[in-house]
Scaffold this active site. Structure first.
Site, mmCIF file in Angstrom:
data_model
loop_
_atom_site.group_PDB
_atom_site.id
_atom_site.type_symbol
_atom_site.label_atom_id
_atom_site.label_comp_id
_atom_site.label_asym_id
_atom_site.label_seq_id
_atom_site.Cartn_x
_atom_site.Cartn_y
_atom_site.Cartn_z
ATOM 1 N N LYS A 53 -2.333 0.510 9.328
ATOM 2 C CA LYS A 53 -2.827 0.085 8.189
ATOM 3 C C LYS A 53 -1.305 -0.933 7.842
ATOM 4 C CE LYS A 53 -5.840 2.381 4.839
ATOM 5 N NZ LYS A 53 -5.641 2.217 3.742
ATOM 6 N N HIS A 99 -17.058 4.415 1.121
ATOM 7 C CA HIS A 99 -15.957 3.972 -0.506
ATOM 8 C C HIS A 99 -16.357 3.981 -1.455
ATOM 9 C CE1 HIS A 99 -13.640 0.720 -1.203
ATOM 10 N NE2 HIS A 99 -14.176 0.082 -1.672
ATOM 11 N N LYS A 158 0.521 -0.851 -0.080
ATOM 12 C CA LYS A 158 -0.096 -0.148 0.425
ATOM 13 C C LYS A 158 0.820 1.669 0.123
ATOM 14 C CE LYS A 158 -3.880 -1.371 2.215
ATOM 15 N NZ LYS A 158 -5.099 -2.118 2.081
ATOM 16 N N ARG A 181 -7.055 -7.701 -9.317
ATOM 17 C CA ARG A 181 -8.301 -8.827 -9.467
ATOM 18 C C ARG A 181 -9.253 -8.435 -9.836
ATOM 19 N NH1 ARG A 181 -10.547 -8.901 -4.532
ATOM 20 N NH2 ARG A 181 -9.708 -7.739 -2.778
ATOM 21 N N GLU A 220 -9.478 1.548 -5.487
ATOM 22 C CA GLU A 220 -10.082 2.107 -4.487
ATOM 23 C C GLU A 220 -10.025 3.413 -3.655
ATOM 24 O OE1 GLU A 220 -11.820 -2.540 -2.546
ATOM 25 O OE2 GLU A 220 -10.185 -1.279 -1.384
ATOM 26 N N GLY A 222 -9.257 -7.260 2.660
ATOM 27 C CA GLY A 222 -9.595 -7.672 3.943
ATOM 28 C C GLY A 222 -10.097 -6.686 5.838
#
Ligand code: ADP
Ligand code: ADP
Ligand code: MG
Length: 621
Positions: free
Chosen positions: A152, A202, A115, A285, A268, A158
């Site tokens: 994070k 989101h 990330k 994916r 995202e 997930g």
């Protein structure tokens, strides 16, 4: 591509097989011990056993998967989502074995898998990222950014390994927990610190790339999340200005172009109340929620994954326009508290007015080894309001027995008035996952057709009084009086009185207003749909786990004991950790319900126990 193997299980394997079959491609399933009888195995032309039930021995075992492909004569591999779908090592192994890989290049996966590195790359591509700070010391970074912050895992996914920190005092403890969680979940303890975006939504963009050009196939809203895990998703996002939508789509294309993206992917973003948006991560994916995009844009994303892998260029994809509104609900094997439920599904029926992408059928076993999601239910209607109502109704009419599911939670989430307001953010679940109690008039109307002689009447205090008069006292000591005369009822409570006229079918009039309702008597109460919304009337509060004998601690779930925190003879305080259990990739801490002395510990680390099995005994007080 003549024969496609899906290196995955459950609904996504079944989903990919459907498109492959449609395109005349043969299908190969892989399975672990626990999945010998699974639906995805039954749905494929060929099935190959790859190992033991634990994911590490099977669905995460690269060698076994490559061998299965070779043994079955497959010439291509689709990774699904989860498991090895974002593993560069697996992508490489597939290509080195001379097989076609239905995903982006290993390099892209690596670039986006961290990330921190992904954020740096996006910044240089001109995509806005969540404000962070470049400090070797995480605490100094937090100070520089200003609280609240989010810690994070750089390798996260997930929703795990993430912690919001509100004050400097909480930082050190939170950092430690985030790091150890990251280490155990991802084998990498590295974390990053970023600004917590207030009232976060989101919003994500579906992209397709062919290695030279990138297209964005609209956006999805996935703000309804529990513990950072999506629960309900929709397309297009509600309450987002056209201007913001266009800006996010453009940023997503930029993100895809910066890595010459090939295949299907998702970019995202977290969006603030003022519609400011920031890149979160890119999932390289197919995503769980891809069907809402397929419904609204009339595209088969798996078909395009296959076409791109075959070398087709994106310019063969016609211009797509959004039609109507689609919503998806993730149906999971878990109870209303989110506790996993393991067992045999005795009935699994969902009306065919929805698209149902399921991993199971009646008679199938849900094991403790994998994700708790057993199906996705997707509806597509002309408007958002119609889609919400239709999905609620499909879930209401669904019958799933033998295991617990989150069906009621999903219906409750869809029924809160806030869903219709521009008030959705990622805290929505926290506030709206509880079922609404039934309005008294609905109880009166609902109970009538549920056969007066059946247990449903007596069970919560209605007594068959003189003639057709019934009185009932609720938990708050309100007294209700129901007088019946043919189809006419008068319900009196407090100082009010409501006239209800049953009109046959599923309608009644209360004080002159017509309502549509549907009611269902269950073991523990009455479920009802009133004017499209879900209500629940419970006969008694839900049973609590630590109820019963206060001398015993029973296992809350069927699963594995991963930590035992107490020993025989130890003195513990109420709230202390007794042990940690794991099932369906979720960890459950079992806490002391009282203070006292431990008399015996009947389990040890690594043991598998059944729900309600005695695990710890207390000494006499
Ligand atoms: P999404 O944004 O699509 O929910 P996630 O990163 O949360 O993406 O993961 C996709 C799905 O795959 C989730 O439902 C997640 O629970 C599941 N998943 C992730 N890792 C595994 C795994 N190791 N085994 C089984 N399912 C997994
Ligand atoms: P994962 O890889 O686990 O999916 P993400 O980075 O995509 O992790 O974040 C998961 C969820 O956490 C997001 O959907 C969002 O709801 C929330 N989230 C992530 N970053 C932030 C942030 N900086 N501020 C507020 N919420 C955030
Ligand atoms: Mg994410």
């Amino acid at each position: 591509m003549k024969r496609l193997m899906v290196a995955n299980r459950g609904e996504i394997a079944c989903r990919v097989f459907q498109t492959a079959a449609k395109m005349g491609i043969e299908t190969v399933a892989v399975y672990s011990d626990a999945d010998q009888q699974a639906k995805h195995v039954r749905s494929a032309d060929i099935a190959v056993h790859i190992g033991a039930s634990e994911a590490n021995a099977s669905y995460l075992n690269i060698e076994a998967l490559i061998q299965a492909a070779q043994q079955s004569g497959a010439d291509a591999i689709h990774p699904g989502y989860g498991f090895l779908s974002e593993s560069a090592a697996f992508a490489n192994a597939v290509q080195n074995a001379g097989l076609l890989w239905l995903g982006p290049d290993a390099d892209t996966i690596t670039q986006m898998g961290d990330k921190g590195a992904a954020k740096a790359l996006m910044t240089s591509a001109g995509v806005p990222v969540v404000p962070g700070a470049d400090h070797a010391d995480p605490k100094a970074a937090a100070e520089a950014i200003g609280y609240p912050v989010l810690i994070k895992a750089v390798a996260g996914g997930g929703g795990r390994g993430m912690r919001k920190v509100d004050t400097p005092e909480e930082f050190d403890a939170a950092l430690q927990r985030a790091q150890s969680e990251a280490q155990s979940a991802f084998g990498n303890a590295d974390v990053l610190v970023e600004k917590w975006i207030e009232s976060p939504r989101h919003i994500e963009a579906q992209i397709l790339g062919d290695g030279s050009s990138v297209r964005c196939i609209g956006l999805r809203e996935c703000s309804i999340q529990r513990r950072h895990q999506k629960v309900i998703e929709e397309c297009p996002p509600a309450f987002l200005s056209r201007k913001a939508q266009a800006a996010i789509e453009a940023a997503a294309v930029l993100a895809g172009q910066s890595v010459n993206y090939r295949g299907a992917g998702t970019v995202e973003f977290v969006v603030g109340a003022d519609e400011s948006f920031y890149f979160l991560e890119m999932n390289t994916r197919l995503q769980v929620e891809h069907p809402v995009t397929e419904a609204v844009y009339g595209i088969d994303l798996v078909e395009w994954q296959i076409r791109i892998a075959r070398g087709h260029a994106l310019d063969q994809l016609p211009a797509l326009t959004a039609q109507g509104h689609a919503i998806e609900a993730r149906l999971c094997a878990e109870d209303e508290q989110g506790i996993p439920s393991v067992g045999v599904i005795t009935e699994f029926t969902i009306p065919n007015t929805a698209r149902v992408d399921s991993a199971v059928a009646s008679g199938d076993q849900v094991s403790r080894y994998y994700d708790s999601m057993i199906a996705k239910v997707i509806v597509h209607r002309p408007s958002r309001a119609e889609a919400v109502e239709a999905l609620t109704k499909v879930l209401f009419d669904a019958s799933i027995t033998g295991i617990d599911t989150n069906r009621r939670t999903l219906m409750s989430l869809l029924s809160a008035p806030a869903l219709q307001a521009a008030a959705i953010d990622t805290r929505y679940f926290e506030h709206h996952s509880q079922a609404h109690p039934m309005p008294p008039m609905l109880i009166a109307a609902a109970k009538w057709p549920l056969a007066p002689q059946s247990g449903a009447w007596g069970a919560d205090g209605f007594s068959n009084g003189v003639g057709l008069q019934h009185c009932w006292q609720d938990d708050q000591d309100n007294l209700y009086l129901l007088k019946a005369n043919g189809n006419q009822r008068t319900l009196s409570f407090a100082e009010q009185s409501i006239d209800i006229v049953l009109q046959g079918g599923a309608r009644f009039t209360a004080d002159g207003q017509v309502h549509h309702y549907q009611a269902l008597g269950c073991d523990d109460g009455i479920e009802a749909l009133l004017d499209g919304r879900f209500y629940l009337h419970r006969y008694a509060p839900p049973a609590s786990l630590d109820g019963g004998d206060s001398h015993q601690v029973l296992a809350p779930i069927t699963g594995r004991v991963i930590q035992v925190a107490v020993e025989c003879g130890q003195q513990v305080e109420s709230g202390d950790l007794l042990c940690v259990m794991e099932a369906m990739k979720m960890e459950h801490s079992v806490l002391a319900a009282k203070s006292g002395t431990i008399a015996s510990v009947n389990v040890s680390e690594g043991n598998t126990v059944n729900q309600s099995q005695l695990i710890i005994e207390w000494a006499d007080d």
